[in-house]
Design a protein around this motif. Structure first.
Motif, PDB file in Angstrom:
ATOM      1  N   THR A  26       0.843  -1.205   0.000  1.00 38.18           N
ATOM      2  CA  THR A  26       0.000   0.000   0.000  1.00 38.18           C
ATOM      3  C   THR A  26       0.876   1.252   0.000  1.00 38.18           C
ATOM      4  O   THR A  26       2.036   1.220   0.417  1.00 38.18           O
ATOM      5  N   GLN A  27       0.265   2.361  -0.441  1.00 37.78           N
ATOM      6  CA  GLN A  27       1.013   3.627  -0.473  1.00 37.78           C
ATOM      7  C   GLN A  27       1.450   4.051   0.938  1.00 37.78           C
ATOM      8  O   GLN A  27       2.616   4.460   1.116  1.00 37.78           O
ATOM      9  N   PRO A  28       0.581   3.971   1.957  1.00 36.01           N
ATOM     10  CA  PRO A  28       1.029   4.322   3.311  1.00 36.01           C
ATOM     11  C   PRO A  28       2.193   3.451   3.793  1.00 36.01           C
ATOM     12  O   PRO A  28       3.091   3.936   4.491  1.00 36.01           O
ATOM     13  N   ALA A  29       2.160   2.152   3.425  1.00 34.32           N
ATOM     14  CA  ALA A  29       3.232   1.249   3.860  1.00 34.32           C
ATOM     15  C   ALA A  29       4.565   1.655   3.247  1.00 34.32           C
ATOM     16  O   ALA A  29       5.613   1.630   3.905  1.00 34.32           O
ATOM     17  N   VAL A  30       4.537   2.056   1.972  1.00 37.47           N
ATOM     18  CA  VAL A  30       5.762   2.494   1.311  1.00 37.47           C
ATOM     19  C   VAL A  30       6.250   3.798   1.917  1.00 37.47           C
ATOM     20  O   VAL A  30       7.455   3.993   2.160  1.00 37.47           O
ATOM     21  N   SER A  31       5.345   4.725   2.184  1.00 35.32           N
ATOM     22  CA  SER A  31       5.721   6.004   2.811  1.00 35.32           C
ATOM     23  C   SER A  31       6.378   5.759   4.161  1.00 35.32           C
ATOM     24  O   SER A  31       7.406   6.370   4.500  1.00 35.32           O
ATOM     25  N   THR A  32       5.786   4.869   4.949  1.00 41.79           N
ATOM     26  CA  THR A  32       6.355   4.537   6.259  1.00 41.79           C
ATOM     27  C   THR A  32       7.738   3.911   6.118  1.00 41.79           C
ATOM     28  O   THR A  32       8.663   4.208   6.885  1.00 41.79           O
ATOM     29  N   MET A  33       7.880   3.039   5.124  1.00 46.29           N
ATOM     30  CA  MET A  33       9.157   2.371   4.910  1.00 46.29           C
ATOM     31  C   MET A  33      10.257   3.377   4.565  1.00 46.29           C
ATOM     32  O   MET A  33      11.383   3.286   5.067  1.00 46.29           O
ATOM     33  N   ILE A  34       9.939   4.350   3.719  1.00 48.47           N
ATOM     34  CA  ILE A  34      10.919   5.376   3.348  1.00 48.47           C
ATOM     35  C   ILE A  34      11.256   6.249   4.547  1.00 48.47           C
ATOM     36  O   ILE A  34      12.427   6.580   4.790  1.00 48.47           O
ATOM     37  N   SER A  35      10.254   6.617   5.322  1.00 45.18           N
ATOM     38  CA  SER A  35      10.488   7.433   6.521  1.00 45.18           C
ATOM     39  C   SER A  35      11.384   6.690   7.512  1.00 45.18           C
ATOM     40  O   SER A  35      12.297   7.281   8.116  1.00 45.18           O
ATOM     41  N   THR A  36      11.116   5.410   7.703  1.00 47.08           N
ATOM     42  CA  THR A  36      11.931   4.598   8.608  1.00 47.08           C
ATOM     43  C   THR A  36      13.369   4.508   8.108  1.00 47.08           C
ATOM     44  O   THR A  36      14.318   4.580   8.893  1.00 47.08           O
ATOM     45  N   LEU A  37      13.525   4.342   6.784  1.00 47.26           N
ATOM     46  CA  LEU A  37      14.866   4.278   6.201  1.00 47.26           C
ATOM     47  C   LEU A  37      15.609   5.598   6.430  1.00 47.26           C
ATOM     48  O   LEU A  37      16.807   5.586   6.770  1.00 47.26           O
ATOM     49  N   GLU A  38      14.916   6.711   6.240  1.00 50.97           N
ATOM     50  CA  GLU A  38      15.551   8.013   6.468  1.00 50.97           C
ATOM     51  C   GLU A  38      15.995   8.155   7.917  1.00 50.97           C
ATOM     52  O   GLU A  38      17.070   8.711   8.208  1.00 50.97           O
ATOM     53  N   GLY A  39      15.175   7.621   8.835  1.00 49.22           N
ATOM     54  CA  GLY A  39      15.537   7.676  10.248  1.00 49.22           C
ATOM     55  C   GLY A  39      16.795   6.880  10.532  1.00 49.22           C
ATOM     56  O   GLY A  39      17.645   7.291  11.334  1.00 49.22           O
ATOM     57  N   GLU A  40      16.925   5.723   9.886  1.00 51.75           N
ATOM     58  CA  GLU A  40      18.110   4.899  10.069  1.00 51.75           C
ATOM     59  C   GLU A  40      19.352   5.560   9.472  1.00 51.75           C
ATOM     60  O   GLU A  40      20.440   5.495  10.045  1.00 51.75           O
ATOM     61  N   LEU A  41      19.168   6.197   8.324  1.00 57.12           N
ATOM     62  CA  LEU A  41      20.306   6.814   7.641  1.00 57.12           C
ATOM     63  C   LEU A  41      20.739   8.127   8.306  1.00 57.12           C
ATOM     64  O   LEU A  41      21.916   8.496   8.265  1.00 57.12           O
ATOM     65  N   GLY A  42      19.776   8.862   8.861  1.00 54.34           N
ATOM     66  CA  GLY A  42      20.099  10.123   9.495  1.00 54.34           C
ATOM     67  C   GLY A  42      20.080  11.306   8.554  1.00 54.34           C
ATOM     68  O   GLY A  42      20.604  12.373   8.891  1.00 54.34           O
TER      69      GLY A  42
END
Length: 310
Positions: free
Chosen positions: A30-46
């Motif tokens: 789903t679109q929300p799931a992808v958005s969450t995944m990208i946000s989580t990745l950004e959090g990990e990367l900093g």
């Protein structure tokens, strides 16, 4: 950092499509799931991977640089997946086969030729050795599969035994070619091609003649059966040999013209075995080829039986 391959894959799809919604369709989420995944990745990367400008998703310079590393990782993973697929379907890897002389000239190469079709990344090592040497090669795990005369059991070797029937090869023009079966009485004092004196086949055959009160005349002593076919075709002798050699005659009628295969009574065993290391786990490819070899032996027995029944 703690991010997953799925996040990297999803990030790449967002970069390729320039759209969260399109990437969601591609990865099946789903679109929300992808958005969450990208946000989580950004959090990990900093750092941020995307910014929105006038409703459009714009990659940051850091995202473009990160994509290069992601592409390298995903390419490696895709290559691993292709390799795993080939291994699973026995299309890649290595297979080491040691084969005794009777099967090395025609029988084993034909099975391997069929097995290797469509397996361009599968490497094969095939050597011909005497049966006792093959035992040691398998026991020491230097080869994956051995095909040899049946040895005495030992813990370091797993073996599948096949009790094959020996047959008699005679000149096609000889009166004995008209017989349904041949006995020691038919060959009493006749010139014979035999293997070396202590070979089990020679010992068993000579014992059969002795029990019948017949003379076993050894005219030609050989190390392998193959030369004997030429001597028989020339009318110099007869030969009681293993089934695999006789099967080669059936497979090469043009080059072994002038020979007839007949049943010999009493039955003389010429047992062979498929050998694998006893203390090693076989590869999937080794297991697949062992199954193919077992099937080929069964097919050979059926063909020889049909030939003897004609």
């Amino acid at each position: 950092m703690n991010f997953s391959i799925r996040q990297i894959f999803t990030f790449r799809e967002v970069m390729r499509s320039g759209s969260i919604s399109q990437a969601a369709r591609t990865v099946g989420r789903t679109q929300p799931a992808v958005s969450t995944m990208i946000s989580t990745l950004e959090g990990e990367l900093g750092f941020s991977l995307f910014v929105r400008e006038q409703g459009k998703l714009i990659p940051t310079p850091e995202a473009r640089f990160f994509l290069e590393e992601c592409e390298a990782v995903l390419e490696r993973i895709e290559r691993i997946e292709r390799t795993v697929s080939k291994i699973r379907s026995h299309e890649a890897g290595k297979l080491r086969v040691a084969c005794h002389p009777a099967a090395a000239g025609l029988f084993m190469p034909r099975i391997l030729t069929d097995f290797l079709q469509g397996k361009d990344d599968l490497e094969v090592s095939l050597i011909m050795r005497s049966s006792d040497v093959i035992e040691d090669l398998i026991a020491s795990q230097q080869f994956d599969i051995g095909f040899a005369e049946t040895p005495e059991p030992r813990p370091s070797i797993k073996q599948t035994d096949f009790d094959l029937e020996s047959v008699c090869i005679v000149p096609e023009s000889d009166p004995l070619a008209a017989a349904e079966q041949i006995t020691p009485q038919d060959l009493d004092g006749a010139p014979m091609a035999v293997l070396f004196e202590k070979h089990p086949m020679t010992v068993r055959t000579e014992a059969a003649f002795q029990r019948s009160g017949c003379r076993f005349r050894k005219r030609l002593e050989l190390r392998t059966w193959a030369p004997g076919l030429q001597f028989v075709a020339a009318g110099m002798c007869y030969m009681i040999c293993d089934m695999i050699t006789a099967y080669g005659c059936l497979q090469q009628r043009q080059t072994t013209a002038g020979l007839a295969i007949r049943r010999f009574t009493p039955r003389i065993s010429s047992s062979v075995s498929i050998l694998t290391p006893g203390y090693a786990t076989p590869s999937l490819t080794s297991e697949a080829f062992t199954a193919r070899l077992c099937a080929a032996i069964g097919h050979m027995q059926a063909e020889i039986e049909t030939s003897l029944s004609l």
